[in-house]
Motif scaffolding. Structure first.
Motif, short mmCIF file in Angstrom:
data_model
loop_
_atom_site.label_atom_id
_atom_site.label_comp_id
_atom_site.label_asym_id
_atom_site.label_seq_id
_atom_site.Cartn_x
_atom_site.Cartn_y
_atom_site.Cartn_z
N LYS A 1 0.94 -1.28 0.09
CA LYS A 1 0.18 0.13 -0.04
C LYS A 1 0.54 1.24 0.05
O LYS A 1 0.55 2.30 -0.83
N ASP A 2 1.89 1.30 0.84
CA ASP A 2 2.69 2.53 0.92
C ASP A 2 4.02 2.26 0.38
O ASP A 2 5.12 3.24 0.50
N MET A 3 4.20 1.39 -0.79
CA MET A 3 5.41 1.33 -1.31
C MET A 3 5.58 1.99 -2.70
O MET A 3 4.43 2.04 -3.40
N ASN A 4 6.76 2.16 -3.13
CA ASN A 4 6.98 2.68 -4.60
C ASN A 4 6.58 1.28 -5.43
O ASN A 4 7.45 0.47 -5.56
N LEU A 5 5.65 1.44 -6.18
CA LEU A 5 5.25 0.23 -7.11
C LEU A 5 5.98 0.16 -8.28
O LEU A 5 6.22 -1.27 -8.75
N SER A 6 6.90 1.25 -8.83
CA SER A 6 7.74 1.18 -9.80
C SER A 6 8.89 0.47 -9.37
O SER A 6 9.27 -0.54 -10.23
N ALA A 7 9.41 0.78 -8.02
CA ALA A 7 10.38 -0.04 -7.64
C ALA A 7 10.36 -1.54 -7.50
O ALA A 7 11.23 -2.42 -7.96
N VAL A 8 9.03 -1.87 -6.97
CA VAL A 8 8.86 -3.22 -6.64
C VAL A 8 8.68 -4.04 -8.01
O VAL A 8 9.15 -5.06 -8.16
N SER A 9 7.90 -3.44 -8.88
CA SER A 9 7.69 -4.13 -10.40
C SER A 9 9.05 -4.33 -10.94
O SER A 9 9.11 -5.45 -11.72
N ARG A 10 9.86 -3.42 -10.95
CA ARG A 10 11.46 -3.56 -11.51
C ARG A 10 12.03 -4.83 -10.87
O ARG A 10 12.61 -5.46 -11.51
N SER A 11 11.92 -4.95 -9.42
CA SER A 11 12.74 -5.83 -8.77
C SER A 11 12.17 -7.21 -8.92
O SER A 11 12.89 -8.13 -8.86
N ILE A 12 10.88 -7.19 -9.22
CA ILE A 12 10.24 -8.60 -9.54
C ILE A 12 10.10 -8.98 -10.90
O ILE A 12 9.61 -10.29 -11.47
N GLY A 13 10.41 -8.16 -11.99
CA GLY A 13 10.29 -8.42 -13.23
C GLY A 13 9.14 -8.10 -13.99
O GLY A 13 8.49 -9.02 -14.66
N MET A 14 8.09 -7.24 -13.33
CA MET A 14 6.72 -7.23 -13.67
C MET A 14 6.54 -5.60 -14.15
O MET A 14 7.27 -4.62 -13.72
N HIS A 15 5.51 -5.53 -15.15
CA HIS A 15 5.25 -4.20 -15.64
C HIS A 15 4.51 -3.44 -14.77
O HIS A 15 3.73 -3.95 -13.90
N ARG A 16 4.75 -2.13 -14.48
CA ARG A 16 4.38 -1.31 -13.49
C ARG A 16 2.57 -1.30 -13.50
O ARG A 16 1.97 -1.29 -12.63
N GLN A 17 2.19 -1.34 -15.11
CA GLN A 17 0.82 -1.13 -15.22
C GLN A 17 0.20 -2.54 -14.62
O GLN A 17 -1.14 -2.53 -14.01
N GLN A 18 0.73 -3.72 -14.72
CA GLN A 18 0.25 -5.23 -14.17
C GLN A 18 0.26 -4.84 -12.74
O GLN A 18 -0.65 -5.42 -11.89
N MET A 19 1.22 -4.24 -12.10
CA MET A 19 1.26 -3.93 -10.54
C MET A 19 0.37 -3.31 -10.13
O MET A 19 -0.44 -3.64 -9.00
N CYS A 20 -0.14 -2.21 -10.70
CA CYS A 20 -1.27 -1.36 -10.28
C CYS A 20 -2.63 -1.92 -10.58
O CYS A 20 -3.13 -1.89 -9.57
N LYS A 21 -2.72 -2.75 -11.67
CA LYS A 21 -3.88 -3.38 -11.56
C LYS A 21 -4.13 -4.24 -10.60
O LYS A 21 -4.94 -4.64 -9.88
N LEU A 22 -3.07 -5.03 -10.30
CA LEU A 22 -3.16 -6.37 -9.16
C LEU A 22 -3.54 -5.50 -7.93
O LEU A 22 -4.04 -5.91 -7.39
N ILE A 23 -2.97 -4.34 -7.62
CA ILE A 23 -3.05 -3.55 -6.25
C ILE A 23 -4.50 -3.09 -6.28
O ILE A 23 -5.04 -3.11 -5.20
N ASN A 24 -4.95 -2.55 -7.49
CA ASN A 24 -6.28 -1.54 -7.49
C ASN A 24 -7.47 -2.46 -7.96
O ASN A 24 -8.75 -1.94 -7.47
#
Length: 71
Positions: free
Chosen positions: A26-49
């Motif tokens: 919730k309070d993390m930088n999703l761009s940094a997390v997605s880069r670290s695990i090899g996932m697109h930022r848009q996918q990460m945002c969809k997963l969270i929201n």
């Protein structure tokens, strides 16, 4: 939580549920997390929201490992 083995890892971990992952990210930088695990930022945002999001087991494993400090 579900006990599982990580890909290419011989240790077992307690895999977090999607809701637990959402809460921890919730309070993390999703761009940094997605880069670290090899996932697109848009996918990460969809997963969270997006409540209808249905991530793969591999995605949940990678996020659990990241949040557990193993990625």
């Amino acid at each position: 939580m579900v006990k599982c083995k990580l890909e290419n890892d011989h240790r077992s971990i307690q895999m977090l549920s999607l809701q637990e992952i959402r809460e921890k990210l919730k309070d993390m930088n999703l761009s940094a997390v997605s880069r670290s695990i090899g996932m697109h930022r848009q996918q990460m945002c969809k997963l969270i929201n997006d409540e209808s999001s249905n991530p793969t087991a591999q995605t949940l494993e990678r996020l659990t490992a990241y949040l557990d400090g193993r990625a």
